[in-house]
Design a protein around this motif. Structure first.
Motif, PDB file in Angstrom:
ATOM      1  N   ASN A  32      30.699 -47.109  -5.083  1.00 52.01           N
ATOM      2  CA  ASN A  32      31.255 -47.067  -5.982  1.00 52.01           C
ATOM      3  C   ASN A  32      30.110 -48.340  -7.101  1.00 52.01           C
ATOM      4  O   ASN A  32      30.191 -48.257  -8.095  1.00 52.01           O
ATOM      5  N   SER A 102      33.785 -46.837  -1.420  1.00 49.32           N
ATOM      6  CA  SER A 102      35.363 -47.689  -0.758  1.00 49.32           C
ATOM      7  C   SER A 102      35.050 -48.888   0.261  1.00 49.32           C
ATOM      8  O   SER A 102      34.481 -49.748  -0.008  1.00 49.32           O
ATOM      9  N   VAL A 103      35.266 -48.400   1.201  1.00 52.60           N
ATOM     10  CA  VAL A 103      35.848 -49.840   1.939  1.00 52.60           C
ATOM     11  C   VAL A 103      34.456 -49.705   3.336  1.00 52.60           C
ATOM     12  O   VAL A 103      34.456 -50.802   3.906  1.00 52.60           O
TER      13      VAL A 103
END
Length: 117
Positions: A32, A102-103
């Motif tokens: 990301n 993401s995480v």
């Protein structure tokens, strides 16, 4: 396994320039964001600059480096760069590459930048 490999650190005089490179072992489109953090002795790690992986690649900078540092990416080479100009002694730190999906986040091993006369 994702690996990030930094290069380009070193010793430079005040006012000089360096370009850091972070090469990812997987497609940078997987992330990301990719960015650079730094940590000076006795200080907490701080964000230097970040860039999104998708076009057009929006960027964000720490106030202390705005106008002097430029982050860019080459997705064809799975690489992110940090061009550092007008370096100051306060820029001395270990610079680490960061990538987020993401995480999940990944870190490089870090490269030392020392600004000194």
């Amino acid at each position: 396994q994702v690996q990030l490999v930094e290069s380009g650190g070193g010793l430079v005089q005040p006012g000089g320039s360096l370009r850091l490179t972070c090469a990812a072992s997987v497609s940078s489109f997987s992330f990301n964001t990719m960015g650079w953090y730094r940590q000076a002795p006795g200080k907490e790690r701080e964000l230097v600059a970040v860039i999104t992986s998708r076009s057009p690649g929006s960027t964000n900078y720490a106030d202390s480096v705005k106008g002097r540092f430029t982050i860019s990416r080459d997705n064809a080479k799975n690489t992110v760069y940090l061009q550092m100009n007008s370096l100051k002694p306060d820029d001395t730190a270990v610079y680490s590459c960061n990538a987020r999906i993401s995480v999940l986040e990944y870190w490089g091993q870090g490269t030392q930048v020392t600004v000194s006369s």
